[in-house]
Design a protein around this motif. Structure first.
Motif, short mmCIF file in Angstrom:
data_model
loop_
_atom_site.label_atom_id
_atom_site.label_comp_id
_atom_site.label_asym_id
_atom_site.label_seq_id
_atom_site.Cartn_x
_atom_site.Cartn_y
_atom_site.Cartn_z
N VAL A 1 10.28 -11.31 2.89
CA VAL A 1 10.25 -12.29 1.81
C VAL A 1 8.97 -12.15 0.99
CG1 VAL A 1 10.30 -14.76 1.26
CG2 VAL A 1 11.72 -13.87 3.11
N THR A 2 7.84 -12.00 1.67
CA THR A 2 6.57 -11.91 0.92
C THR A 2 6.49 -10.62 0.12
OG1 THR A 2 5.42 -11.04 2.87
CG2 THR A 2 5.32 -13.43 2.50
N VAL A 3 7.02 -9.53 0.66
CA VAL A 3 7.03 -8.27 -0.09
C VAL A 3 7.93 -8.41 -1.32
CG1 VAL A 3 7.75 -5.84 -0.02
CG2 VAL A 3 6.39 -6.79 1.85
N LEU A 4 9.03 -9.11 -1.18
CA LEU A 4 9.92 -9.36 -2.32
C LEU A 4 9.16 -10.10 -3.43
CD1 LEU A 4 12.86 -9.40 -3.50
CD2 LEU A 4 13.10 -11.61 -2.36
N ILE A 5 8.44 -11.13 -3.05
CA ILE A 5 7.68 -11.93 -4.03
C ILE A 5 6.57 -11.10 -4.68
CG2 ILE A 5 6.12 -13.90 -4.26
CD1 ILE A 5 7.82 -15.21 -1.95
N VAL A 6 5.82 -10.36 -3.87
CA VAL A 6 4.74 -9.53 -4.39
C VAL A 6 5.29 -8.43 -5.29
CG1 VAL A 6 2.91 -7.91 -3.73
CG2 VAL A 6 3.13 -10.08 -2.53
N SER B 1 0.83 -1.21 0.00
CA SER B 1 0.00 0.00 0.00
C SER B 1 0.86 1.26 0.00
CB SER B 1 -0.93 0.01 1.22
OG SER B 1 -1.87 -1.04 1.12
N PHE B 2 1.93 1.25 0.78
CA PHE B 2 2.86 2.39 0.77
C PHE B 2 3.46 2.58 -0.62
CE2 PHE B 2 3.51 2.32 5.54
CZ PHE B 2 3.02 3.60 5.73
N LYS B 3 3.85 1.50 -1.26
CA LYS B 3 4.44 1.58 -2.60
C LYS B 3 3.43 2.16 -3.59
CE LYS B 3 7.46 0.12 -5.87
NZ LYS B 3 8.84 0.53 -5.99
N LEU B 4 2.18 1.69 -3.51
CA LEU B 4 1.14 2.19 -4.42
C LEU B 4 0.81 3.65 -4.14
CD1 LEU B 4 -1.08 -1.00 -4.52
CD2 LEU B 4 0.26 -0.05 -6.41
N ALA B 5 0.81 4.05 -2.87
CA ALA B 5 0.58 5.46 -2.54
C ALA B 5 1.71 6.33 -3.09
CB ALA B 5 0.47 5.63 -1.02
N SER B 6 2.92 5.82 -3.00
CA SER B 6 4.07 6.55 -3.52
C SER B 6 3.98 6.70 -5.04
CB SER B 6 5.35 5.83 -3.14
OG SER B 6 6.47 6.47 -3.71
N VAL C 1 7.85 -8.55 -7.21
CA VAL C 1 8.16 -9.13 -8.52
C VAL C 1 6.88 -9.24 -9.35
CG1 VAL C 1 8.94 -11.23 -9.69
CG2 VAL C 1 10.22 -10.35 -7.74
N ALA C 2 5.82 -9.73 -8.73
CA ALA C 2 4.56 -9.94 -9.44
C ALA C 2 3.85 -8.64 -9.79
CB ALA C 2 3.63 -10.83 -8.61
N LEU C 3 3.77 -7.70 -8.86
CA LEU C 3 3.00 -6.47 -9.08
C LEU C 3 3.78 -5.34 -9.75
CD1 LEU C 3 0.83 -5.91 -5.87
CD2 LEU C 3 0.10 -6.65 -8.13
N PHE C 4 5.05 -5.21 -9.40
CA PHE C 4 5.82 -4.05 -9.84
C PHE C 4 6.92 -4.38 -10.83
CE2 PHE C 4 4.44 -3.16 -5.40
CZ PHE C 4 3.43 -2.26 -5.72
N GLY C 5 7.04 -5.66 -11.18
CA GLY C 5 8.05 -6.06 -12.15
C GLY C 5 9.48 -5.94 -11.64
N GLU C 6 9.65 -5.94 -10.34
CA GLU C 6 11.01 -5.87 -9.79
C GLU C 6 11.73 -7.18 -10.06
OE1 GLU C 6 11.10 -4.33 -5.81
OE2 GLU C 6 9.77 -2.68 -6.34
N MET C 7 13.03 -7.10 -10.15
CA MET C 7 13.83 -8.27 -10.53
C MET C 7 14.38 -8.99 -9.31
SD MET C 7 13.43 -7.97 -13.74
CE MET C 7 14.47 -9.29 -14.29
#
Length: 128
Positions: free
Chosen positions: A86-91, A24-29, A93-99
């Motif tokens: 760990v879960t934020v890392l996984i999410v 949520s913080f990432k999406l708000a940003s 990748v899926a939501l923000f295309g992070e590597m």
């Protein structure tokens, strides 16, 4: 409810709300645009519903954490409370295309291994 089931559900809930909060913080940003330390950027971030979702997540995490601390031993509980890394890392990748890199994967494996080892150690000593 058995102690094991209580821990599984409680820590599962904690990981979910912690992950929700960080996403949520990432999406708000993202909604506020590129970060510029200005009043206009702060207003844009404050206008985002995602920011309020993050605050709600923090409140839910606090309530969940306090409930867990009443019953769980502090060592493994504190370690398990960091599983959201760990879960934020996984999410991400899926939501923000992070590597994912080998170093990130190794770090995630270390976190999970540490939590498992602390839990095993705690259960063998009967302090749970």
């Amino acid at each position: 409810m058995t102690r094991g089931r209580f821990y599984l559900l409680g820590f599962g809930a904690l990981v979910l709300v912690d992950t929700w909060t960080q996403v949520s913080f990432k999406l708000a940003s993202h909604g506020a645009g590129e970060f510029v330390p200005s009043l206009m950027w702060i207003r844009a971030a404050a206008a985002s519903l995602w920011l309020y979702g993050a605050v709600a997540g923090y409140l839910a995490a606090f309530i969940t954490w306090m409930t867990l601390l009443e019953h769980a031993p502090i060592g493994p509980a504190f370690a398990a409370s960091h599983l959201e890394v760990v879960t934020v890392l996984i999410v991400s990748v899926a939501l923000f295309g992070e590597m994912l890199s080998p170093v990130k994967l190794a770090g995630a494996a270390c976190i999970v291994s540490g939590i498992v080892l602390l839990s095993i150690s705690e259960s063998k000593h009967g302090h749970a």
